[in-house]
Write a protein that holds these residues in place. Structure first.
Motif, PDB file in Angstrom:
ATOM      1  N   VAL A  95      -3.422  40.291  39.780  1.00 56.08           N
ATOM      2  CA  VAL A  95      -2.988  38.981  38.891  1.00 56.08           C
ATOM      3  C   VAL A  95      -4.285  37.775  39.467  1.00 56.08           C
ATOM      4  O   VAL A  95      -4.251  36.913  38.299  1.00 56.08           O
ATOM      5  CB  VAL A  95      -1.450  38.479  39.616  1.00 56.08           C
ATOM      6  CG1 VAL A  95      -1.341  36.991  39.210  1.00 56.08           C
ATOM      7  CG2 VAL A  95      -0.529  39.455  39.195  1.00 56.08           C
ATOM      8  N   LYS A 200      -0.758  34.417  29.264  1.00 56.73           N
ATOM      9  CA  LYS A 200      -0.033  35.457  28.377  1.00 56.73           C
ATOM     10  C   LYS A 200      -0.963  36.592  28.110  1.00 56.73           C
ATOM     11  O   LYS A 200      -0.576  37.832  28.231  1.00 56.73           O
ATOM     12  CB  LYS A 200       0.269  34.767  27.214  1.00 56.73           C
ATOM     13  CG  LYS A 200       1.445  33.734  27.130  1.00 56.73           C
ATOM     14  CD  LYS A 200       1.831  33.211  25.645  1.00 56.73           C
ATOM     15  CE  LYS A 200       3.013  32.316  25.680  1.00 56.73           C
ATOM     16  NZ  LYS A 200       3.369  31.742  24.355  1.00 56.73           N
ATOM     17  N   ALA A 203      -0.945  38.723  31.291  1.00 57.94           N
ATOM     18  CA  ALA A 203       0.086  39.478  31.316  1.00 57.94           C
ATOM     19  C   ALA A 203      -0.040  40.649  30.475  1.00 57.94           C
ATOM     20  O   ALA A 203       0.546  41.901  30.662  1.00 57.94           O
ATOM     21  CB  ALA A 203       1.546  38.745  31.000  1.00 57.94           C
ATOM     22  N   VAL A 208       2.635  44.048  31.122  1.00 57.86           N
ATOM     23  CA  VAL A 208       4.002  43.585  31.399  1.00 57.86           C
ATOM     24  C   VAL A 208       4.535  42.381  30.497  1.00 57.86           C
ATOM     25  O   VAL A 208       3.547  41.856  30.027  1.00 57.86           O
ATOM     26  CB  VAL A 208       4.094  43.197  32.896  1.00 57.86           C
ATOM     27  CG1 VAL A 208       3.921  44.024  33.878  1.00 57.86           C
ATOM     28  CG2 VAL A 208       3.332  41.853  33.211  1.00 57.86           C
ATOM     29  N   GLN A 209       5.787  42.353  30.407  1.00 59.60           N
ATOM     30  CA  GLN A 209       6.326  41.522  29.293  1.00 59.60           C
ATOM     31  C   GLN A 209       6.204  39.853  29.907  1.00 59.60           C
ATOM     32  O   GLN A 209       6.169  39.646  31.156  1.00 59.60           O
ATOM     33  CB  GLN A 209       8.073  41.634  29.446  1.00 59.60           C
ATOM     34  CG  GLN A 209       8.554  41.002  28.138  1.00 59.60           C
ATOM     35  CD  GLN A 209       9.969  41.377  28.080  1.00 59.60           C
ATOM     36  OE1 GLN A 209      10.846  40.813  29.175  1.00 59.60           O
ATOM     37  NE2 GLN A 209      10.659  41.974  27.209  1.00 59.60           N
ATOM     38  N   TRP A 210       5.684  39.117  28.897  1.00 58.82           N
ATOM     39  CA  TRP A 210       5.530  37.853  29.435  1.00 58.82           C
ATOM     40  C   TRP A 210       6.686  37.031  29.650  1.00 58.82           C
ATOM     41  O   TRP A 210       6.523  36.142  30.420  1.00 58.82           O
ATOM     42  CB  TRP A 210       4.604  37.205  27.814  1.00 58.82           C
ATOM     43  CG  TRP A 210       4.658  35.520  28.154  1.00 58.82           C
ATOM     44  CD1 TRP A 210       5.439  34.671  27.451  1.00 58.82           C
ATOM     45  CD2 TRP A 210       4.092  34.950  29.214  1.00 58.82           C
ATOM     46  NE1 TRP A 210       5.172  33.357  27.729  1.00 58.82           N
ATOM     47  CE2 TRP A 210       4.281  33.413  29.019  1.00 58.82           C
ATOM     48  CE3 TRP A 210       3.017  35.166  30.048  1.00 58.82           C
ATOM     49  CZ2 TRP A 210       3.977  32.616  29.689  1.00 58.82           C
ATOM     50  CZ3 TRP A 210       2.657  34.273  30.935  1.00 58.82           C
ATOM     51  CH2 TRP A 210       3.016  33.019  30.778  1.00 58.82           C
ATOM     52  N   PHE A 213       7.144  36.600  33.007  1.00 63.40           N
ATOM     53  CA  PHE A 213       6.119  36.786  34.166  1.00 63.40           C
ATOM     54  C   PHE A 213       5.853  35.605  34.990  1.00 63.40           C
ATOM     55  O   PHE A 213       5.683  35.890  36.182  1.00 63.40           O
ATOM     56  CB  PHE A 213       4.842  36.683  33.289  1.00 63.40           C
ATOM     57  CG  PHE A 213       3.683  37.069  33.861  1.00 63.40           C
ATOM     58  CD1 PHE A 213       3.454  38.150  34.404  1.00 63.40           C
ATOM     59  CD2 PHE A 213       2.635  36.087  33.901  1.00 63.40           C
ATOM     60  CE1 PHE A 213       2.085  38.677  34.930  1.00 63.40           C
ATOM     61  CE2 PHE A 213       1.392  36.287  34.539  1.00 63.40           C
ATOM     62  CZ  PHE A 213       1.086  37.431  35.142  1.00 63.40           C
ATOM     63  N   ILE A 217       6.153  36.346  38.979  1.00 59.66           N
ATOM     64  CA  ILE A 217       5.107  36.124  40.069  1.00 59.66           C
ATOM     65  C   ILE A 217       5.531  34.974  40.967  1.00 59.66           C
ATOM     66  O   ILE A 217       5.286  35.072  42.246  1.00 59.66           O
ATOM     67  CB  ILE A 217       3.893  35.572  39.146  1.00 59.66           C
ATOM     68  CG1 ILE A 217       3.440  36.656  38.232  1.00 59.66           C
ATOM     69  CG2 ILE A 217       2.857  35.281  40.208  1.00 59.66           C
ATOM     70  CD1 ILE A 217       3.025  37.842  38.926  1.00 59.66           C
ATOM     71  N   TYR A 270       5.358  46.519  38.296  1.00 58.85           N
ATOM     72  CA  TYR A 270       4.166  45.985  38.092  1.00 58.85           C
ATOM     73  C   TYR A 270       2.975  47.141  38.691  1.00 58.85           C
ATOM     74  O   TYR A 270       1.947  47.187  38.180  1.00 58.85           O
ATOM     75  CB  TYR A 270       3.980  44.825  38.635  1.00 58.85           C
ATOM     76  CG  TYR A 270       4.554  43.667  37.824  1.00 58.85           C
ATOM     77  CD1 TYR A 270       5.753  43.484  37.230  1.00 58.85           C
ATOM     78  CD2 TYR A 270       3.979  42.343  37.930  1.00 58.85           C
ATOM     79  CE1 TYR A 270       6.153  42.546  36.265  1.00 58.85           C
ATOM     80  CE2 TYR A 270       4.243  41.346  36.984  1.00 58.85           C
ATOM     81  CZ  TYR A 270       5.366  41.134  36.313  1.00 58.85           C
ATOM     82  OH  TYR A 270       5.851  40.424  35.615  1.00 58.85           O
TER      83      TYR A 270
END
Length: 304
Positions: A95, A200, A203, A208-210, A213, A217, A270
């Motif tokens: 990330v 976005k 992500a 992974v789905q926004w 998100f 996190i 994730y």
């Protein structure tokens, strides 16, 4: 004012637990050795779930409660923290890298993240969220004494007032900053940035789905701190909730939305998206399978 919690020797603590509160223990020496290496109040956080009504001062142990059974929960919780920390470490590094890349692409090498106008306010009118975020990032940058940050520092900004500190770190690129600021600061950037398009994109690259998100996190940053400080996860209701997508919820397994099991599910998801590794997820499931009392307390916390 005199404390109502005077210092107790290990022998006195064992006597209180076994003889006064009724904790079953086959080996007092083993209990004493455990308390010598584990703070009594760390142990008592787990032990209270085996007591009659500790919230109202009834610290007697429920019949059948043993040191061995409590120690088993402590042991499994320790294993769980280590495994979750392994998942979260991979997620955090990925990330950080993706946020640095996408926001660096959009905003360049200057420290745009130190501009309070980059962030929007929270719903709490008493907070100055943009100022707090920038102030905390500055604290993290100033705390780092390595060459990674120092080579970008403008020493002409020598004062300790807010504007001088901004000038001092105005040339630290986002791809450097993400390596020294806390994961909580990263989650704040994602949650409060006015421009969400780079987040976005991060992500999307992660796969992974926004929609959840930022919240996921944020919840990961809280769980990471709990794991890093060896805090109890079993029978804990999490203050920051982690949304779980419907398709990721396992069938025939009940879990509470306040439990760390939600973070567990999303962390496994994730991690799989990042590098395809599911081995740690299988180890986590094995820990839950070792003990029904541990599994139940982890999934359906009901702290006393």
């Amino acid at each position: 004012m005199l404390s109502d919690k005077p210092f107790r020797t290990l022998e006195e603590l064992c006597d209180i637990l076994v003889n006064k509160r009724g904790l079953a223990c086959d080996d007092i020496g083993l209990l004493k050795g455990f308390l010598a290496k584990t703070n009594y109040y760390r142990f008592s956080g787990y032990a209270r779930e085996f007591q009659v009504d500790p919230r109202y001062g009834d610290n007697r142990f429920i019949n059948g409660s043993s040191f061995e059974s409590i120690n088993e929960v402590v042991r499994l919780d320790s294993k769980m923290r280590l495994l979750l920390m392994e998942q979260l470490s991979v997620i955090e590094i990925a990330v950080r890298a993706l946020i640095a890349h996408e926001y660096g692409r959009a905003y360049g090498e200057k420290a745009f993240y130190l501009d309070a106008n980059f962030y929007h306010q929270s719903d709490n009118s008493k907070e100055d969220r943009p100022f707090d975020i920038v102030k905390n990032i500055l604290s993290d940058l100033s705390r780092d004494k390595g060459n990674m940050v120092s080579r970008y520092v403008d020493e002409s900004g020598a004062g300790e007032d807010f504007d001088s500190r901004i000038r001092r770190y105005a040339n630290v690129p986002i791809w450097v900053a993400v390596e020294v600021v806390s994961f909580g600061r990263i989650s704040n950037m994602i949650s409060y940035a006015k421009d969400l398009e780079p987040a976005k994109a991060a992500a999307g690259t992660l796969g992974v789905q926004w929609a959840p998100f930022a919240d996921v996190i944020h919840s990961f940053s809280v769980l990471r701190n709990l794991c890093a400080h060896h805090r109890q996860l079993w029978n804990r209701r999490m203050g920051i909730l982690c949304p779980v997508q419907k398709k990721l919820k396992p069938r025939n397994i009940k879990f509470d939305s306040t439990s760390a099991y939600c973070q567990l599910l999303m962390a496994n998801h994730y991690r799989q998206k990042i590098d395809g590794d599911t081995s740690v997820a299988h180890k986590i499931e094995s820990v839950l399978a070792e003990s029904e009392p541990y599994s139940k307390g982890f999934r359906m916390p009901n702290p006393k």
